[in-house]
Motif scaffolding. Sequence first.
Motif, PDB file in Angstrom:
ATOM      1  N   ALA B 126       0.844  -1.210   0.000  1.00  0.00           N
ATOM      2  CA  ALA B 126       0.000   0.000   0.000  1.00  0.00           C
ATOM      3  C   ALA B 126       0.875   1.255   0.000  1.00  0.00           C
ATOM      4  N   ARG B 127       1.965   1.220   0.765  1.00  0.00           N
ATOM      5  CA  ARG B 127       2.862   2.375   0.839  1.00  0.00           C
ATOM      6  C   ARG B 127       3.502   2.652  -0.529  1.00  0.00           C
ATOM      7  N   GLU B 128       3.904   1.584  -1.188  1.00  0.00           N
ATOM      8  CA  GLU B 128       4.513   1.754  -2.519  1.00  0.00           C
ATOM      9  C   GLU B 128       3.504   2.323  -3.506  1.00  0.00           C
ATOM     10  N   GLN B 129       2.274   1.832  -3.397  1.00  0.00           N
ATOM     11  CA  GLN B 129       1.237   2.320  -4.331  1.00  0.00           C
ATOM     12  C   GLN B 129       0.899   3.791  -4.054  1.00  0.00           C
ATOM     13  N   VAL B 130       0.833   4.138  -2.785  1.00  0.00           N
ATOM     14  CA  VAL B 130       0.551   5.543  -2.434  1.00  0.00           C
ATOM     15  C   VAL B 130       1.703   6.439  -2.909  1.00  0.00           C
ATOM     16  N   ALA B 131       2.920   5.934  -2.748  1.00  0.00           N
ATOM     17  CA  ALA B 131       4.074   6.709  -3.240  1.00  0.00           C
ATOM     18  C   ALA B 131       3.992   6.876  -4.757  1.00  0.00           C
ATOM     19  N   ARG B 135       3.917  10.330  -6.843  1.00  0.00           N
ATOM     20  CA  ARG B 135       4.828  10.636  -7.968  1.00  0.00           C
ATOM     21  C   ARG B 135       4.036  11.088  -9.188  1.00  0.00           C
ATOM     22  N   ALA B 136       2.916  10.395  -9.434  1.00  0.00           N
ATOM     23  CA  ALA B 136       2.086  10.793 -10.581  1.00  0.00           C
ATOM     24  C   ALA B 136       1.509  12.194 -10.369  1.00  0.00           C
ATOM     25  N   VAL B 137       1.069  12.465  -9.136  1.00  0.00           N
ATOM     26  CA  VAL B 137       0.493  13.787  -8.808  1.00  0.00           C
ATOM     27  C   VAL B 137       1.537  14.882  -9.004  1.00  0.00           C
ATOM     28  N   GLU B 138       2.771  14.544  -8.667  1.00  0.00           N
ATOM     29  CA  GLU B 138       3.868  15.508  -8.802  1.00  0.00           C
ATOM     30  C   GLU B 138       4.058  15.930 -10.257  1.00  0.00           C
ATOM     31  N   GLY B 181      -5.381   8.793 -15.858  1.00  0.00           N
ATOM     32  CA  GLY B 181      -4.528   8.082 -16.821  1.00  0.00           C
ATOM     33  C   GLY B 181      -3.067   8.095 -16.390  1.00  0.00           C
ATOM     34  N   ARG B 182      -2.616   9.241 -15.919  1.00  0.00           N
ATOM     35  CA  ARG B 182      -1.228   9.347 -15.432  1.00  0.00           C
ATOM     36  C   ARG B 182      -1.001   8.436 -14.226  1.00  0.00           C
ATOM     37  N   VAL B 183      -1.967   8.466 -13.316  1.00  0.00           N
ATOM     38  CA  VAL B 183      -1.830   7.644 -12.100  1.00  0.00           C
ATOM     39  C   VAL B 183      -1.816   6.168 -12.477  1.00  0.00           C
TER      40      VAL B 183
END
Lengths: 150, 191
Positions: B126-131, B135-138, B181-183
């Motif tokens: 879950a932590r990796e997915q949230v990270a 990254r996508a949001v960034e 799409g980015r996420v």
Amino acid sequence: MKQNEELANKGGEHGGFGTEIEDPMLRGVLRDFRGSVHAWSDAAYHRARPASAPMTRRLAWRRVVAWTLGVVMTAGLAGSGLYERRHQQLQAQRAHELEVEQQRILAAKRAEEEARKVEDLLARVDTDVSREVPTAMDPLAQLMTDDGVQ
Amino acid sequence: MAAGTALEPMNLATAQEIAAQEFAQVAAKHRPQIYRFLLASTRDVDLAETLAQECLLKAHRNWRSFRGESSALTWLMRIAINVLKDHWRNRRLQFWRHTRTNAVDADEASEWLPSGESSPEKQLLAREQVAGVWRAVERLSGRQRTVFLLRYVEEMEIAEIARSTGLSDGTVKAHLSRALGRVRAELGSRV
């Protein structure tokens, strides 16, 4: 705009949270993301904050001290610069005066020497003239006897 | 005439007091949400707090102009978005100034997870997915990021997001679709 509409239709109607997302994995990830942001925000929002007043006062004091030091250093630098310049001007003036005085003394010495030379010359001329030229009574004196009878 | 002049200031003062009380209630109610949105947008705890205060200050100054056409939260979010835009614009203009930033990176931001995951493996995943989402949001554009965060963090409706951002519903949906799409692409490449 048309592209936006196409994308909007593709996205479908957005009702509740994540209902437009068909992929359950993505929906779950976004739920975790939302939970993560909420947890972080709650923790940050309710965190103990350091008292700002002493910090501000300390910062203000630091600024005052920094400004004072800055002003003192600037004034010191400017003052020492001015003093140095004035000192150099005085030294140059004194050196100039000394040089003028020395030239004056030298000139006086030269004038004195010239005057002495002229006096010496005149004295020598007097001496020479007095030796070479007989006095007006000398020939008559030779003709006279010792007892004064010719 | 004398009574009228005596009463008018009193009424004005009372109205101002009532308005101040109303605003205090609204600010207290929505401040956590405003702060959360700004925190998610900047990933900087202190900056988010500063911007939230600025937002509420502007809201307080303009409280009289709020006519209730939209919800108070929508109105406050609109101010928060403008404050955020001003902040980024000022930072761009002050490119020569090396401002110290306390923004955390995606991995650090993903450290916060709601408790409930059963096993350490699931928590790690879950932590990796949230990270990955961070990254996508960034990498999203400013508008896409705003729309994405308002939708999937603040759970606002499309119409509310449209009112807050000043965009049309269709444009909001388009931004959301692109952001998703980015996420999805980020998660697909990682997971």
